[in-house]
Design a protein around this motif. Structure first.
Motif, PDB file in Angstrom:
ATOM      1  N   SER A 124       0.854  -1.179   0.000  1.00  0.00           N
ATOM      2  CA  SER A 124       0.000   0.000   0.000  1.00  0.00           C
ATOM      3  C   SER A 124       0.895   1.236   0.000  1.00  0.00           C
ATOM      4  N   SER A 125       0.492   2.232  -0.732  1.00  0.00           N
ATOM      5  CA  SER A 125       1.282   3.472  -0.785  1.00  0.00           C
ATOM      6  C   SER A 125       1.299   4.189   0.554  1.00  0.00           C
ATOM      7  N   SER A 126       0.420   3.788   1.470  1.00  0.00           N
ATOM      8  CA  SER A 126       0.385   4.418   2.793  1.00  0.00           C
ATOM      9  C   SER A 126       1.489   3.888   3.712  1.00  0.00           C
ATOM     10  N   TYR A 127       2.138   2.785   3.330  1.00  0.00           N
ATOM     11  CA  TYR A 127       3.180   2.204   4.180  1.00  0.00           C
ATOM     12  C   TYR A 127       4.459   3.039   4.094  1.00  0.00           C
ATOM     13  N   PRO A 128       5.189   3.155   5.205  1.00  0.00           N
ATOM     14  CA  PRO A 128       6.467   3.876   5.158  1.00  0.00           C
ATOM     15  C   PRO A 128       7.466   3.105   4.293  1.00  0.00           C
ATOM     16  N   ASN A 129       8.406   3.815   3.708  1.00  0.00           N
ATOM     17  CA  ASN A 129       9.378   3.192   2.807  1.00  0.00           C
ATOM     18  C   ASN A 129      10.134   2.030   3.436  1.00  0.00           C
ATOM     19  N   ASN A 130      10.475   2.127   4.701  1.00  0.00           N
ATOM     20  CA  ASN A 130      11.286   1.098   5.355  1.00  0.00           C
ATOM     21  C   ASN A 130      10.440  -0.023   5.978  1.00  0.00           C
ATOM     22  N   PHE A 131       9.163  -0.069   5.705  1.00  0.00           N
ATOM     23  CA  PHE A 131       8.250  -1.029   6.319  1.00  0.00           C
ATOM     24  C   PHE A 131       8.698  -2.479   6.145  1.00  0.00           C
ATOM     25  N   LEU A 132       8.940  -2.896   4.927  1.00  0.00           N
ATOM     26  CA  LEU A 132       9.244  -4.295   4.638  1.00  0.00           C
ATOM     27  C   LEU A 132      10.561  -4.734   5.285  1.00  0.00           C
ATOM     28  N   LYS A 133      11.581  -3.911   5.176  1.00  0.00           N
ATOM     29  CA  LYS A 133      12.893  -4.230   5.769  1.00  0.00           C
ATOM     30  C   LYS A 133      12.773  -4.370   7.286  1.00  0.00           C
ATOM     31  N   GLU A 134      12.090  -3.443   7.915  1.00  0.00           N
ATOM     32  CA  GLU A 134      11.919  -3.508   9.371  1.00  0.00           C
ATOM     33  C   GLU A 134      11.092  -4.726   9.782  1.00  0.00           C
ATOM     34  N   LEU A 135      10.095  -5.081   8.996  1.00  0.00           N
ATOM     35  CA  LEU A 135       9.257  -6.236   9.305  1.00  0.00           C
ATOM     36  C   LEU A 135      10.084  -7.520   9.303  1.00  0.00           C
ATOM     37  N   PHE A 136      10.896  -7.725   8.262  1.00  0.00           N
ATOM     38  CA  PHE A 136      11.693  -8.943   8.163  1.00  0.00           C
ATOM     39  C   PHE A 136      12.884  -8.953   9.104  1.00  0.00           C
ATOM     40  N   GLU A 137      13.284  -7.810   9.636  1.00  0.00           N
ATOM     41  CA  GLU A 137      14.412  -7.766  10.563  1.00  0.00           C
ATOM     42  C   GLU A 137      13.997  -7.871  12.026  1.00  0.00           C
ATOM     43  N   LYS A 138      12.709  -7.947  12.302  1.00  0.00           N
ATOM     44  CA  LYS A 138      12.259  -8.118  13.684  1.00  0.00           C
ATOM     45  C   LYS A 138      12.761  -9.453  14.215  1.00  0.00           C
ATOM     46  N   GLU A 139      13.092  -9.475  15.492  1.00  0.00           N
ATOM     47  CA  GLU A 139      13.681 -10.659  16.099  1.00  0.00           C
ATOM     48  C   GLU A 139      12.673 -11.590  16.772  1.00  0.00           C
ATOM     49  N   GLN A 140      11.414 -11.195  16.862  1.00  0.00           N
ATOM     50  CA  GLN A 140      10.423 -12.033  17.538  1.00  0.00           C
ATOM     51  C   GLN A 140      10.261 -13.369  16.819  1.00  0.00           C
ATOM     52  N   LYS A 141       9.874 -14.395  17.579  1.00  0.00           N
ATOM     53  CA  LYS A 141       9.638 -15.719  17.011  1.00  0.00           C
ATOM     54  C   LYS A 141       8.458 -15.687  16.039  1.00  0.00           C
ATOM     55  N   GLU A 142       7.453 -14.892  16.342  1.00  0.00           N
ATOM     56  CA  GLU A 142       6.284 -14.776  15.465  1.00  0.00           C
ATOM     57  C   GLU A 142       5.985 -13.304  15.203  1.00  0.00           C
ATOM     58  N   VAL A 143       5.929 -12.957  13.931  1.00  0.00           N
ATOM     59  CA  VAL A 143       5.614 -11.591  13.509  1.00  0.00           C
ATOM     60  C   VAL A 143       4.383 -11.674  12.615  1.00  0.00           C
ATOM     61  N   ILE A 144       3.347 -10.939  12.969  1.00  0.00           N
ATOM     62  CA  ILE A 144       2.131 -10.931  12.169  1.00  0.00           C
ATOM     63  C   ILE A 144       1.753  -9.489  11.867  1.00  0.00           C
TER      64      ILE A 144
END
Length: 91
Positions: free
Chosen positions: A56-76
Motif C-alpha cells: 500500500s502506498s500508505s506504508y512507510p518506505n522502510n516497512f518491509l525491511k523492518e518487518l523482516f528484521e524483527k527478532e520475535q519468534k512470530e511476527v504478524i
C-alpha cells in the motif's frame, strides 16, 4: 504476491534477503536494501514504488525491511483495509 511455504531470512550488512521455497524450488528471492527492493524475476524498484505496487502506498518506505528484521519468534502484520497478511514464524 501470495506465498505459504517455508523460507529463509538472511541479514547482511548491506541488505536483508528473503527466500521462499515450495517443493524445493525457490518461488521468491528478494533482497531488501535501504533504498530499493530487488527480486530475481523483476528489476529493482525503489521502496515507494514497491510498496505502492505490492502493499500500500500508505506504508512507510522502510516497512518491509523492518518487518523482516524483527527478532520475535512470530511476527504478524494484518491490514484488513488493504487485504494484506504477512506472517513470519521462526523455527
Amino acid at each position: 504476491m501470495k506465498f505459504y511455504d517455508k523460507g529463509f531470512i538472511y541479514k547482511y550488512k548491506e541488505f536483508t534477503q528473503v527466500q521462499i521455497f515450495s517443493a524445493g524450488t525457490a518461488v521468491l528471492d528478494m533482497k531488501i536494501y535501504n533504498d530499493r527492493v530487488c527480486r530475481t524475476t523483476f528489476k529493482c524498484q525503489d521502496l515507494k514504488t514497491f510498496n505502492k505496487e505490492n502493499l500500500s502506498s500508505s506504508y512507510p518506505n522502510n516497512f518491509l525491511k523492518e518487518l523482516f528484521e524483527k527478532e520475535q519468534k512470530e511476527v504478524i502484520h494484518r491490514d484488513k483495509e488493504n487485504d494484506i497478511l504477512i506472517k513470519i514464524i521462526r523455527d
